[in-house]
Design a protein around this motif. Structure first.
Motif, short mmCIF file in Angstrom:
data_model
loop_
_atom_site.label_atom_id
_atom_site.label_comp_id
_atom_site.label_asym_id
_atom_site.label_seq_id
_atom_site.Cartn_x
_atom_site.Cartn_y
_atom_site.Cartn_z
N GLY A 21 0.79 -1.22 0.00
CA GLY A 21 0.00 0.00 0.00
C GLY A 21 0.83 1.27 0.00
N TYR A 22 2.12 1.17 0.31
CA TYR A 22 2.99 2.34 0.37
C TYR A 22 4.18 2.12 -0.55
N CYS A 23 4.89 3.20 -0.86
CA CYS A 23 6.00 3.10 -1.80
C CYS A 23 7.32 3.41 -1.11
N GLY A 24 7.69 4.68 -1.01
CA GLY A 24 8.98 5.04 -0.42
C GLY A 24 8.87 5.59 0.99
N CYS A 25 7.67 5.67 1.52
CA CYS A 25 7.43 6.20 2.86
C CYS A 25 6.30 5.40 3.50
N ILE A 26 6.37 5.27 4.81
CA ILE A 26 5.26 4.65 5.54
C ILE A 26 4.79 5.64 6.60
N PRO A 27 3.54 5.55 7.04
CA PRO A 27 3.10 6.42 8.13
C PRO A 27 3.89 6.12 9.40
N ARG A 28 4.29 7.16 10.12
CA ARG A 28 5.05 6.95 11.36
C ARG A 28 4.26 6.16 12.39
N SER A 29 2.97 6.13 12.25
CA SER A 29 2.15 5.36 13.18
C SER A 29 2.47 3.86 13.09
N LEU A 30 3.11 3.44 11.98
CA LEU A 30 3.50 2.03 11.83
C LEU A 30 4.88 1.75 12.41
N CYS A 31 5.60 2.79 12.83
CA CYS A 31 6.93 2.60 13.41
C CYS A 31 6.84 2.02 14.82
N ARG A 32 7.81 1.16 15.13
CA ARG A 32 7.95 0.59 16.47
C ARG A 32 6.68 -0.12 16.96
N ASP A 33 6.00 -0.79 16.01
CA ASP A 33 4.79 -1.53 16.38
C ASP A 33 5.03 -3.04 16.39
N HIS A 34 6.31 -3.43 16.36
CA HIS A 34 6.73 -4.83 16.41
C HIS A 34 6.34 -5.61 15.15
N THR A 35 6.14 -4.88 14.04
CA THR A 35 5.84 -5.49 12.76
C THR A 35 6.72 -4.84 11.70
N GLN A 36 7.39 -5.64 10.89
CA GLN A 36 8.25 -5.10 9.84
C GLN A 36 7.42 -4.51 8.71
N HIS A 37 7.65 -3.21 8.44
CA HIS A 37 7.01 -2.53 7.31
C HIS A 37 8.04 -2.05 6.31
N CYS A 38 9.32 -1.98 6.72
CA CYS A 38 10.42 -1.56 5.84
C CYS A 38 11.34 -2.75 5.63
N SER A 39 11.82 -2.93 4.40
CA SER A 39 12.66 -4.09 4.12
C SER A 39 13.97 -4.07 4.92
N ASP A 40 14.41 -2.87 5.35
CA ASP A 40 15.64 -2.77 6.15
C ASP A 40 15.36 -2.73 7.66
N TRP A 41 14.14 -2.95 8.07
CA TRP A 41 13.70 -2.94 9.47
C TRP A 41 13.86 -1.58 10.15
N SER A 42 14.13 -0.53 9.38
CA SER A 42 14.35 0.78 10.00
C SER A 42 13.11 1.30 10.72
N ASP A 43 11.94 0.80 10.33
CA ASP A 43 10.72 1.23 11.02
C ASP A 43 10.68 0.74 12.46
N GLU A 44 11.42 -0.33 12.76
CA GLU A 44 11.43 -0.87 14.12
C GLU A 44 12.66 -0.42 14.92
N TYR A 45 13.77 -0.09 14.23
CA TYR A 45 15.01 0.21 14.95
C TYR A 45 15.48 1.65 14.84
N SER A 46 15.11 2.37 13.78
CA SER A 46 15.61 3.74 13.58
C SER A 46 14.54 4.81 13.66
N CYS A 47 13.36 4.49 13.25
CA CYS A 47 12.27 5.46 13.21
C CYS A 47 11.91 5.91 14.63
N PRO A 48 11.83 7.21 14.86
CA PRO A 48 11.50 7.69 16.22
C PRO A 48 10.04 7.44 16.63
N GLY A 49 9.22 6.98 15.72
CA GLY A 49 7.82 6.70 16.04
C GLY A 49 6.92 7.90 15.80
N PRO A 50 5.65 7.72 16.15
CA PRO A 50 4.67 8.79 15.87
C PRO A 50 4.92 10.08 16.64
#
Length: 162
Positions: A133-162
């Protein structure tokens, strides 16, 4: 405040307008969310492009559902309301371009070379997405939710979250 691109003083249609059968002029405007819009005949109401010909009369007089304009979409729509996808046989409404969502199905409405979009907005995280559903960006609300949304896992380890 909506930005309106009116007709010229000479009565000729200015850039961004298209005359409809019956002499009515269709005009573009910019919505409050800075997206391409359709100017209703009251010249005050600017509705998002994607609300035109959607089966719901949004303008007070229903001109957004004009039969001639909605008859043979997208050919009958004013060009400012239409954006082509990477596959030219597919189209989206122009306000759906660069909105962070994969509206074309091939990300051509969000990524180069077909589209040049600004960087991710403040509510988004840039990453190679694994979510269709997304291309080069994901909503920050999906960050740190214990589910991989980025192929590099940056949404779980680097993204500061919502």
């Amino acid at each position: 405040m909506n930005k309106i691109f009116p007709q010229g003083d000479s009565g000729d249609n200015a850039a961004g307008t298209k005359a409809l059968p019956g002499g009515e002029g269709v005009q573009t405007c910019v919505t409050l969310t800075n997206r391409t819009g359709f100017l209703c005949h009251d010249r005050r109401s600017c509705i998002p492009a994607s609300r035109v010909c959607d089966g719901v009369r949004t303008c007070a007089h229903g001109e957004d559902e004009d039969e001639a304009m909605c008859r043979d979409m997208p050919q009958s729509l004013p060009s400012f309301l239409v954006a082509r996808c990477g596959d030219p046989s597919f189209w989206i409404y122009s306000d759906q371009k660069c909105d962070g969502t994969n509206n074309c199905g091939d990300c051509s409405d969000e990524l180069s070379p077909v589209t040049t979009c600004p960087p991710c907005g403040p509510g988004w995280w840039r990453c190679p997405s694994t979510v269709f559903g997304y291309c080069g960006c994901i909503p920050r609300s999906l960050c740190r939710d214990h589910t991989q949304h980025c192929s590099d896992w940056s949404d779980e380890y680097s993204c500061p979250g919502p």
